[in-house]
Design a protein around this motif. Structure first.
Motif, PDB file in Angstrom:
ATOM      1  N   SER A 259     -27.368  13.089 -25.392  1.00  0.00           N
ATOM      2  CA  SER A 259     -27.013  13.702 -27.211  1.00  0.00           C
ATOM      3  C   SER A 259     -25.826  13.082 -27.274  1.00  0.00           C
ATOM      4  O   SER A 259     -25.017  13.547 -28.482  1.00  0.00           O
TER       5      SER A 259
ATOM      6  N   GLU B   2     -24.631  11.683 -30.639  1.00  0.00           N
ATOM      7  CA  GLU B   2     -24.507  12.201 -32.321  1.00  0.00           C
ATOM      8  C   GLU B   2     -23.113  13.034 -31.284  1.00  0.00           C
ATOM      9  O   GLU B   2     -22.791  13.792 -32.505  1.00  0.00           O
ATOM     10  N   ASP B   3     -22.843  13.025 -30.044  1.00  0.00           N
ATOM     11  CA  ASP B   3     -21.843  13.659 -29.245  1.00  0.00           C
ATOM     12  C   ASP B   3     -21.130  15.844 -29.824  1.00  0.00           C
ATOM     13  O   ASP B   3     -20.592  15.676 -30.498  1.00  0.00           O
ATOM     14  N   ASN B   4     -22.252  15.772 -29.624  1.00  0.00           N
ATOM     15  CA  ASN B   4     -22.602  17.360 -29.872  1.00  0.00           C
ATOM     16  C   ASN B   4     -22.845  17.964 -28.556  1.00  0.00           C
ATOM     17  O   ASN B   4     -23.910  19.441 -28.199  1.00  0.00           O
TER      18      ASN B   4
ATOM     19  N   GLU C 171     -20.786  19.787 -26.971  1.00  0.00           N
ATOM     20  CA  GLU C 171     -20.528  21.961 -27.273  1.00  0.00           C
ATOM     21  C   GLU C 171     -21.362  22.343 -27.779  1.00  0.00           C
ATOM     22  O   GLU C 171     -21.447  23.966 -27.280  1.00  0.00           O
ATOM     23  N   ASP C 172     -22.079  21.829 -28.930  1.00  0.00           N
ATOM     24  CA  ASP C 172     -22.577  22.294 -29.871  1.00  0.00           C
ATOM     25  C   ASP C 172     -24.251  22.860 -28.862  1.00  0.00           C
ATOM     26  O   ASP C 172     -24.319  23.918 -28.806  1.00  0.00           O
TER      27      ASP C 172
END
Length: 483
Positions: free
Chosen positions: A232, A235-237, A239-240
């Motif tokens: 991930s 997308e640097d996501n 935390e999501d």
């Protein structure tokens, strides 16, 4: 050899091993023997059973999860060995028990090595497999294997690698083994694959590895690990993704245990954005450190857990099993008496109606043709009195047996403190009066035994604390000179 003698032999063997490896725990086995006596008197344990065999006496770490979650890669990295096969598809369909190899040789042993050795947590597990899946108990090698590896990380502890939870995991035997492993483990590491963000396809995993935690009193031993989360990073996501998985686990019933992220440096591909990658690595390193701390602490936790289980089971017998049995006995007595009253009244009405139809009444006087003969002979009088009483007794015992069946039908056979259904049956046996309020085997003697066990637990905990803590902060007294 009787079941009790076989268990006695097994516990003696356990004590011999503990004398060499952990002498502090030898006395604990003796206390488990005392607890077994109480439980068998009540009926919670059957002959040949022991609370001491329901736990692992060696620190046990189980690694569970889906087939693509990176369990084997984690084990190889942790041990510093290429021990387990890895891949994106299921590469091993058996539970692998990994132990220390003292001669520096890496080898694989069949499931029989575990099923036939009382030192390991799968001793005679073939019998349990047979109970849930007929014909499979003799095929233990299809479910278990043992690997010995020359890694110092294994010295004094056991690792268990599970097969991936795919469609094949629906087999009852695999699920029974999984439950058995979870029950015995000091640390349960549940791996999920971050590359598959939809957990809907893993209902079996969530059911057996997540939902079960809310029914446990040792759920803090669960670590939930979202592995291969480096995918991930572009997308640097992070935390999501973490939030979505945590939400899914909470919805599945997760109420305890800690949540961590991991990825393998050897397999990960760094992203161009160095700041993002540094953040991922920092988070991974922090979580990995916490995981290592939990793994390193299982040896100490295991000793406390074994002693704590002794006290916990003692309390459960006195505070849960005995009161529950008292309540069940009250219900059994009440329902039996109610149905006795109904049955006896029906018999009385039926008897009166029959004698009226036979013409044995002269007005309100009972005067059957055989009455004079019965009154003239004591033997005949006794027979005519005994027959109705015998009928009433037969009806009473039929009723109490039926009531016992429907009252005991809903009782569990695998409570943490033993077989409550068997204990209820023992307390309602043929020679037990319905007027007795105490469960079979329960009295002042067994209450004192439980008190003594709890006092012994306190002393054992204090001895352990003296090894690991020093609340006063004082330096230990120097040894006396001259001696």
């Amino acid at each position: 050899m009787t079941p009790d003698k076989r268990m006695e032999q097994r516990l003696n063997l356990l004590q011999e091993h503990l004398k060499r490896e952990n002498p502090t725990m030898v006395d604990v086995v003796g206390k488990y023997r005392e607890l077994d006596v109480v439980a068998k008197k009540i009926g919670l344990l059957a002959p040949g059973e022991s609370y001491a065999t329901q736990i692992s006496w060696w620190p046990l770490i189980s690694i569970l999860g889906t087939f693509s979650a990176g369990k084997s890669s984690f084990i190889n990295t942790y041990l510093g060995l290429e021990l387990q096969r890895t891949g994106n598809q299921a590469v091993d369909d058996r539970f692998t028990v990994i132990t220390f190899s003292p001669d520096g040789t890496q080898r694989t042993l069949p499931g029989l090595a575990l099923d036939g050795d009382p030192r390991f947590p799968f001793y005679q597990i073939g019998e349990e497999i047979e109970a849930v899946s007929a014909g499979e108990g003799s095929r233990i090698d299809n479910y278990l294997q043992m690997k010995a590896a020359p890694s110092e990380k294994l010295r004094g502890r056991i690792l268990i690698d599970s097969p991936g939870f795919d469609a094949d995991a629906q087999r009852k035997a695999i699920l029974r083994l999984t439950d058995h492993i979870i029950e015995l483990s000091d640390l349960v590491m549940v791996f999920f694959d971050a590359r598959h963000p939809e957990p809907g396809a893993m209902q079996d995993t969530l059911e057996h590895l997540v939902r079960g935690t809310q029914r446990r009193n040792d759920n803090s031993k669960f670590l939930f690990i979202l592995n291969q989360v480096d995918t991930s990073a572009r997308e640097d996501n992070l935390e999501d993704i973490v939030a979505s998985w945590q939400k899914a686990l909470v919805q599945s019933g997760l109420s305890a245990g800690s949540f961590h992220i991991l990825f393998n440096d050897r397999l990960a591909v760094p992203v161009p954005n160095e700041a993002v990658w540094a953040r991922y690595v920092a988070k991974r390193d922090a979580d990995y450190q916490r995981i290592m701390e939990r793994i390193d602490g299982v040896n100490v936790e295991r000793v406390y857990r074994i002693i704590g289980n002794l006290e916990s089971t003692s309390n459960q017998i006195e505070q849960q099993a005995v009161p529950r049995l008292r309540t069940l006995l009250q219900r059994w007595r009440r329902d039996t008496l109610i149905w006795d009253g109904i049955a006896f009244a029906a018999l009385a009405v039926g008897g009166i109606a029959l004698t009226v139809w036979l013409g044995w009444w002269q007005g309100l006087t009972f005067n059957p043709p055989w009455l004079a003969e019965a009154q003239s002979s004591p033997v005949m009088s006794a027979i005519f009195i005994a027959i109705p009483l015998l009928i009433l007794l037969i009806v009473h015992f039929l009723i109490r047996s039926k009531v016992r069946s429907y009252v005991g039908k809903s009782l569990g056979t695998e409570e943490t403190y033993g077989n409550l259904q068997a204990a209820f049956k023992k307390s309602t046996g043929f020679f037990r009066s319905i007027l007795q309020t105490k469960p079979a085997g329960w009295g002042n003697l067994n209450r004192r035994r439980l008190d003594n066990i709890r006092h012994s637990v306190d002393r054992l905990v204090q001895r352990l604390n003296d090894r690991f803590t020093n609340p006063s902060g004082r330096d230990p007294a120097p040894p006396a000179k001259g001696r």
